[in-house]
Enzyme design. Sequence first.
Site, PDB file in Angstrom:
ATOM      1  N   ASP A  95     -50.903 -22.478 -59.015  1.00 12.09           N
ATOM      2  CA  ASP A  95     -50.136 -23.644 -59.459  1.00 12.09           C
ATOM      3  C   ASP A  95     -48.672 -23.551 -59.038  1.00 12.09           C
ATOM      4  O   ASP A  95     -48.205 -22.497 -58.592  1.00 12.09           O
ATOM      5  CB  ASP A  95     -50.248 -23.812 -60.986  1.00 12.09           C
ATOM      6  CG  ASP A  95     -50.037 -22.502 -61.744  1.00 12.09           C
ATOM      7  OD1 ASP A  95     -49.491 -21.543 -61.157  1.00 12.09           O
ATOM      8  OD2 ASP A  95     -50.414 -22.448 -62.913  1.00 12.09           O
ATOM      9  N   ASN A 129     -52.895 -20.984 -75.733  1.00  8.35           N
ATOM     10  CA  ASN A 129     -53.647 -22.194 -76.118  1.00  8.35           C
ATOM     11  C   ASN A 129     -54.945 -22.350 -75.308  1.00  8.35           C
ATOM     12  O   ASN A 129     -55.595 -23.385 -75.365  1.00  8.35           O
ATOM     13  CB  ASN A 129     -52.767 -23.443 -75.978  1.00  8.35           C
ATOM     14  CG  ASN A 129     -52.388 -23.753 -74.526  1.00  8.35           C
ATOM     15  OD1 ASN A 129     -52.801 -23.055 -73.596  1.00  8.35           O
ATOM     16  ND2 ASN A 129     -51.613 -24.804 -74.337  1.00  8.35           N
ATOM     17  N   HIS A 180     -55.196 -22.329 -71.974  1.00  9.83           N
ATOM     18  CA  HIS A 180     -55.083 -22.950 -70.653  1.00  9.83           C
ATOM     19  C   HIS A 180     -55.289 -21.913 -69.554  1.00  9.83           C
ATOM     20  O   HIS A 180     -55.122 -20.714 -69.747  1.00  9.83           O
ATOM     21  CB  HIS A 180     -53.756 -23.707 -70.490  1.00  9.83           C
ATOM     22  CG  HIS A 180     -52.542 -22.846 -70.290  1.00  9.83           C
ATOM     23  ND1 HIS A 180     -51.283 -23.260 -70.657  1.00  9.83           N
ATOM     24  CD2 HIS A 180     -52.369 -21.615 -69.773  1.00  9.83           C
ATOM     25  CE1 HIS A 180     -50.415 -22.322 -70.351  1.00  9.83           C
ATOM     26  NE2 HIS A 180     -51.052 -21.307 -69.820  1.00  9.83           N
ATOM     27  N   GLU A 226     -54.410 -27.761 -69.148  1.00 12.84           N
ATOM     28  CA  GLU A 226     -54.054 -27.680 -70.568  1.00 12.84           C
ATOM     29  C   GLU A 226     -55.186 -28.233 -71.428  1.00 12.84           C
ATOM     30  O   GLU A 226     -55.973 -29.060 -70.956  1.00 12.84           O
ATOM     31  CB  GLU A 226     -52.798 -28.527 -70.820  1.00 12.84           C
ATOM     32  CG  GLU A 226     -51.554 -28.052 -70.081  1.00 12.84           C
ATOM     33  CD  GLU A 226     -50.846 -26.893 -70.784  1.00 12.84           C
ATOM     34  OE1 GLU A 226     -51.504 -26.097 -71.487  1.00 12.84           O
ATOM     35  OE2 GLU A 226     -49.624 -26.788 -70.607  1.00 12.84           O
TER      36      GLU A 226
HETATM   37  P1  PGA Z   1     -48.183 -15.435 -69.427  1.00 13.55           P
HETATM   38  O1  PGA Z   1     -48.861 -16.770 -68.979  1.00 13.55           O
HETATM   39  O2  PGA Z   1     -48.793 -14.379 -68.587  1.00 13.55           O
HETATM   40  O3  PGA Z   1     -46.731 -15.632 -69.108  1.00 13.55           O
HETATM   41  O4  PGA Z   1     -48.480 -15.270 -70.868  1.00 13.55           O
HETATM   42  C1  PGA Z   1     -50.243 -16.766 -68.791  1.00 13.55           C
HETATM   43  C2  PGA Z   1     -50.671 -18.173 -68.578  1.00 13.55           C
HETATM   44  O5  PGA Z   1     -50.055 -19.065 -69.177  1.00 13.55           O
HETATM   45  O6  PGA Z   1     -51.632 -18.384 -67.836  1.00 13.55           O
END
Ligand code: PGA
Length: 241
Positions: free
Chosen positions: A67, A136, A138, A143
């Site tokens: 992304d 969450n 995602h 999302e």
């Molecule tokens: P993080 O993000 O490693 O910064 O917790 C992971 C994600 O949101 O996929």
Amino acid sequence: MITHVFPTPQAVGTALAATVVDAIVERPSLVLGLPTGRTPLPFYDALRRESVRRAVSWREVRTFNLDEFVGVPPTDAESYRAYMTRELFGPLGLPAAHIGFLDGTAPDLERECERYEEAIRAAGGIDLMILGIGANGHIGFNEPAAGLQARTHRARLEPETRASNAAQFGGDVARVPREALSMGMATICQARAVALMATGAGKAAAVRGMRDGAITAALPASFLQLHPSVTLWLDAAAATS
Ligand code: PGA
């Protein structure tokens, strides 16, 4: 899903890095899918060290990142592209032509998403997709929602996701873009194998839901249950149910 649990985030990164280097030794033209965020930092650190220690060449490896933010130029230090250049592409000297990346400043973002899907297809598909997971549930910028878009698409970021990306924007959540481009769950699930890292107690509920709960767009990672080859790389805190 096969689950490996390690005592610390560093141990997760070290073990997964060793597996990725093994895969490159076996197949020098490996096609990797790659994530950004805080979780992969110990992994990239170990990957750099292990690649040097074993004198593994990345010259034929191809990569596709998950992304990128909309409106952030790839040359900007806050872009995911710049993160990857710092963590992996620069230190390991990947040829630019082998780096697949979404451009959040492309003039036609829908066309840019189509271009990315075509580029992945033209590379023969992704051999190993490495992922993190949001608290969450995602994956990338897929999302939780009433419905998901299957393919690479333009996505709106949840407030929680913008907050967790604030560090990349000098701690100022107001500066985190509201939109991003992201592979879709179908793009991700087409990889031949998936390795998902999660570390810290804040990820435990999402990991449990992903592995043991219903398949639902409310927890996008749960779609990985449909994939035949997913390995979870967890620290003890993320594995606690
Ligand atoms: P993080 O993000 O490693 O910064 O917790 C992971 C994600 O949101 O996929």
